[in-house]
Design a protein around this motif. Structure first.
Motif, mmCIF file in Angstrom:
data_model
loop_
_atom_site.group_PDB
_atom_site.id
_atom_site.type_symbol
_atom_site.label_atom_id
_atom_site.label_comp_id
_atom_site.label_asym_id
_atom_site.label_seq_id
_atom_site.Cartn_x
_atom_site.Cartn_y
_atom_site.Cartn_z
ATOM 1 N N ILE A 81 0.571 -0.954 0.286
ATOM 2 C CA ILE A 81 -0.461 -0.157 0.177
ATOM 3 C C ILE A 81 0.775 0.975 -0.268
ATOM 4 O O ILE A 81 1.502 1.377 0.826
ATOM 5 C CB ILE A 81 -1.195 -0.110 1.240
ATOM 6 N N ASP A 82 1.069 1.999 -1.476
ATOM 7 C CA ASP A 82 1.706 3.036 -1.350
ATOM 8 C C ASP A 82 0.397 4.307 -1.188
ATOM 9 O O ASP A 82 -0.236 4.828 -1.318
ATOM 10 C CB ASP A 82 2.512 3.402 -2.325
ATOM 11 N N LYS A 115 -2.778 5.868 5.343
ATOM 12 C CA LYS A 115 -1.817 4.468 4.468
ATOM 13 C C LYS A 115 -2.428 3.846 5.811
ATOM 14 O O LYS A 115 -2.610 2.691 6.167
ATOM 15 C CB LYS A 115 -1.446 5.110 4.034
ATOM 16 N N SER A 128 -4.344 0.563 6.761
ATOM 17 C CA SER A 128 -3.134 -0.609 6.310
ATOM 18 C C SER A 128 -3.103 -1.283 7.765
ATOM 19 O O SER A 128 -3.324 -2.393 8.086
ATOM 20 C CB SER A 128 -1.923 -0.476 6.571
ATOM 21 N N GLU A 179 2.923 -0.662 4.414
ATOM 22 C CA GLU A 179 2.445 0.530 3.478
ATOM 23 C C GLU A 179 3.730 1.414 3.192
ATOM 24 O O GLU A 179 5.018 1.421 4.419
ATOM 25 C CB GLU A 179 1.698 1.144 4.093
#
Length: 243
Positions: A23-24, A31, A35, A144
């Protein structure tokens, strides 16, 4: 420098196959909150890669390394020992045996982390450690950061890129800062600080912030945190069912 993960877990024979999720996205898109919640809900490990960069930055500052001197930072990048806990309920981080979860969130560290994380030697070291943690996650992991899908884990099972308008991101970050300090926050200044961080992250030569070609983009501007979490959970479950 060493970084490992700690998470006690047992894997049921009926559990889904381990899944690696990247996850960016830039700051203020949700984020970390997303996450952690997703990892907890699905029984996955969780890694906040930004905390690792903050940890090495904090170490540099406390050991009087000039963070503006890329050569000095590179020379010291191998020295600190960083231990990342990957339990989403309690994602700890220690540096040379010291709990760094509080110190790494100071404004001094925030102001220096972009410069430190842009040094290729730092990124190489941290990337190696992140890959080792992801590979060792027994049930899978949600990782992340800003270059996970493009550089750290280009073969991740699922890549997600979170976005949001600068105004929404500033409001969220302002709420976080006010909640931690109890003081009014200048949203315009917060927005400008976020945009400067975006420019630094996207403009660095090594592992710049960008969306992976095969990432799913999720715009969180008009979504609640719960809606973002549900969206990501659905994407992961669909990926698990297809495997």
């Amino acid at each position: 420098m060493a970084a490992t993960s700690r998470q006690a877990s047992s894997v049921s024979p009926d559990a889904p196959a381990p899944v690696i999720v990247a996850i960016d996205g830039p700051s203020g898109t949700g984020k970390s909150s997303t996450s952690r919640a997703v990892a907890a809900k699905l029984g996955l490990s969780y890694l906040d890669t930004g905390a690792q960069y903050r940890a090495i930055t904090w170490w540099m500052l406390t050991h009087d390394v000039d963070v503006r001197d890329a050569e000095a930072v590179a020379a010291a990048a191998d020295r600190p020992e960083i231990l990342s806990g990957t339990d989403p309920a309690e994602p700890t981080i220690t540096v040379d045996g010291t709990d760094a979860s509080g110190p790494i969130r100071t404004q001094e560290v925030t102001g220096a982390v972009s410069a430190v994380s842009a040094v290729p030697a730092v990124r190489t070291r941290i990337t190696e450690l992140q890959r080792a943690i992801a590979a060792g996650a027994p049930t899978g992991i949600v990782v992340e950061g800003r270059d996970i899908g493009t550089t750290v884990l280009p073969d991740a099972d699922l890549k997600i890129f979170l976005t949001a308008s600068p105004e929404a991101r500033a409001a969220r970050r302002g709420g976080e800062l006010k909640g931690s300090g109890g003081r009014p926050v200048d949203l315009d200044a917060t927005r400008e600080a976020l945009l400067r961080r975006d420019a630094a992250d996207a403009g660095r030569k090594t592992s710049p912030l960008r969306k992976a070609d095969d990432a799913v983009e999720v715009d969180t501007t008009e979504l609640t945190l719960e809606q973002v979490i549900e969206c990501v959970v659905t994407l992961i479950e669909e990926k698990q069912q297809a495997r």
